[in-house]
Design a protein around this motif. Structure first.
Motif, PDB file in Angstrom:
ATOM      1  N   LEU A 170       3.861   2.393   2.984  1.00 21.33           N
ATOM      2  CA  LEU A 170       3.334   2.320   4.344  1.00 21.33           C
ATOM      3  C   LEU A 170       3.055   0.892   4.777  1.00 21.33           C
ATOM      4  CD1 LEU A 170       2.478   4.396   6.575  1.00 21.33           C
ATOM      5  CD2 LEU A 170       0.142   4.134   5.719  1.00 21.33           C
ATOM      6  N   VAL A 171       2.444   0.089   3.877  1.00 23.70           N
ATOM      7  CA  VAL A 171       2.008  -1.262   4.262  1.00 23.70           C
ATOM      8  C   VAL A 171       2.710  -2.374   3.480  1.00 23.70           C
ATOM      9  CG1 VAL A 171      -0.237  -0.432   5.018  1.00 23.70           C
ATOM     10  CG2 VAL A 171       0.029  -1.243   2.677  1.00 23.70           C
ATOM     11  N   ARG A 172       3.654  -1.990   2.608  1.00 25.06           N
ATOM     12  CA  ARG A 172       4.433  -2.966   1.827  1.00 25.06           C
ATOM     13  C   ARG A 172       3.555  -3.804   0.896  1.00 25.06           C
ATOM     14  NH1 ARG A 172       7.855   0.060   3.310  1.00 25.06           N
ATOM     15  NH2 ARG A 172       9.799  -0.443   4.351  1.00 25.06           N
ATOM     16  N   ASP A 173       2.582  -3.131   0.274  1.00 24.57           N
ATOM     17  CA  ASP A 173       1.719  -3.812  -0.683  1.00 24.57           C
ATOM     18  C   ASP A 173       2.073  -3.327  -2.087  1.00 24.57           C
ATOM     19  OD1 ASP A 173      -0.270  -4.959  -2.218  1.00 24.57           O
ATOM     20  OD2 ASP A 173      -1.851  -4.608  -0.741  1.00 24.57           O
ATOM     21  N   GLY A 174       2.910  -4.091  -2.779  1.00 24.54           N
ATOM     22  CA  GLY A 174       3.395  -3.694  -4.091  1.00 24.54           C
ATOM     23  C   GLY A 174       2.331  -3.644  -5.165  1.00 24.54           C
ATOM     24  N   LEU A 175       1.191  -4.294  -4.928  1.00 28.51           N
ATOM     25  CA  LEU A 175       0.106  -4.254  -5.901  1.00 28.51           C
ATOM     26  C   LEU A 175      -0.369  -2.821  -6.126  1.00 28.51           C
ATOM     27  CD1 LEU A 175      -1.714  -6.051  -7.656  1.00 28.51           C
ATOM     28  CD2 LEU A 175      -3.336  -6.119  -5.750  1.00 28.51           C
ATOM     29  N   PHE A 176      -0.347  -2.026  -5.066  1.00 23.91           N
ATOM     30  CA  PHE A 176      -0.783  -0.640  -5.198  1.00 23.91           C
ATOM     31  C   PHE A 176       0.264   0.211  -5.906  1.00 23.91           C
ATOM     32  CE2 PHE A 176      -3.710  -2.224  -2.077  1.00 23.91           C
ATOM     33  CZ  PHE A 176      -4.896  -1.590  -2.409  1.00 23.91           C
TER      34      PHE A 176
END
Length: 196
Positions: A170-176
């Motif tokens: 959804l937000v392009r945050d690969g850390l998650f």
């Protein structure tokens, strides 16, 4: 809701769930998912996972239905479908509206926390070909959830992994995504230890 609905944060998805809850005694699962838009696969993937993380996970059989929906949506993402399809037997399922109201209330605060702490980073994990790994991982979690009902709280952990990975999309945050993969590894490793 039209197919062009573009949620940009977890709170957007929670708000859409809240708005879709029927004023009557029960809410239709199909109507709830359609509120996300028939082309919005990622929020539709997130909705059943969020529901299982909420107090709804205590409802007998609910985690199984949610897991099947997660597996079906993930499979369609994997093969590149443009329009979401779910069998009528799932779409016709009804959930007491007061349960959904309670679930959305319990999710507001964590949703805001996630939204404050997400931003584009390690974006390659949300792009091809790595997004296929996310779809596979979510499909694995969804397929396992009906069996996890035998062990308390395990289906909620699998659903939380799906939430984290759908948030990545959804937000392009690969850390998650990394957090989701770690949770899956822990969950299935501990499950193997319990079995053997």
């Amino acid at each position: 809701m039209s197919d062009s609905f573009p949620p940009e944060a977890m709170a957007d998805v929670i708000e859409e769930i809240h708005d879709a809850v029927d004023d009557g005694e029960e809410t239709n699962v199909g109507d709830l998912l359609d509120a996300m838009g028939r082309s919005s696969f990622v929020p539709v993937l997130m909705v059943p996972a969020l529901a299982v993380v909420s107090p709804l996970s205590g409802v007998p059989g609910f985690s199984s239905v949610a897991g099947i929906i997660i597996a079906l949506v993930s499979a369609q993402l994997l093969v590149g479908r443009k329009k979401l399809w779910l069998p009528d037997i799932l779409r016709r399922r009804r959930i007491p509206s007061h349960w959904l109201e309670r679930a959305t209330r319990s999710l507001w605060r964590p949703a805001r926390w996630f939204d404050r702490h997400t931003r584009p980073r390690l974006t390659f994990l949300a792009a091809a070909p790595f997004d296929r790994l996310i779809y596979l991982a979510c499909m694995l979690c969804g397929s396992a959830m009906p069996f996890m009902e035998l062990l308390p709280f395990t289906s909620s952990l699998a659903a939380m992994a799906v939430v984290l990975m759908s948030l990545t999309l959804l937000v392009r945050d690969g850390l998650f995504a990394l957090a989701g993969y770690s949770m899956i590894a822990l969950l299935f490793t501990s499950g193997a230890v319990l079995i053997f």
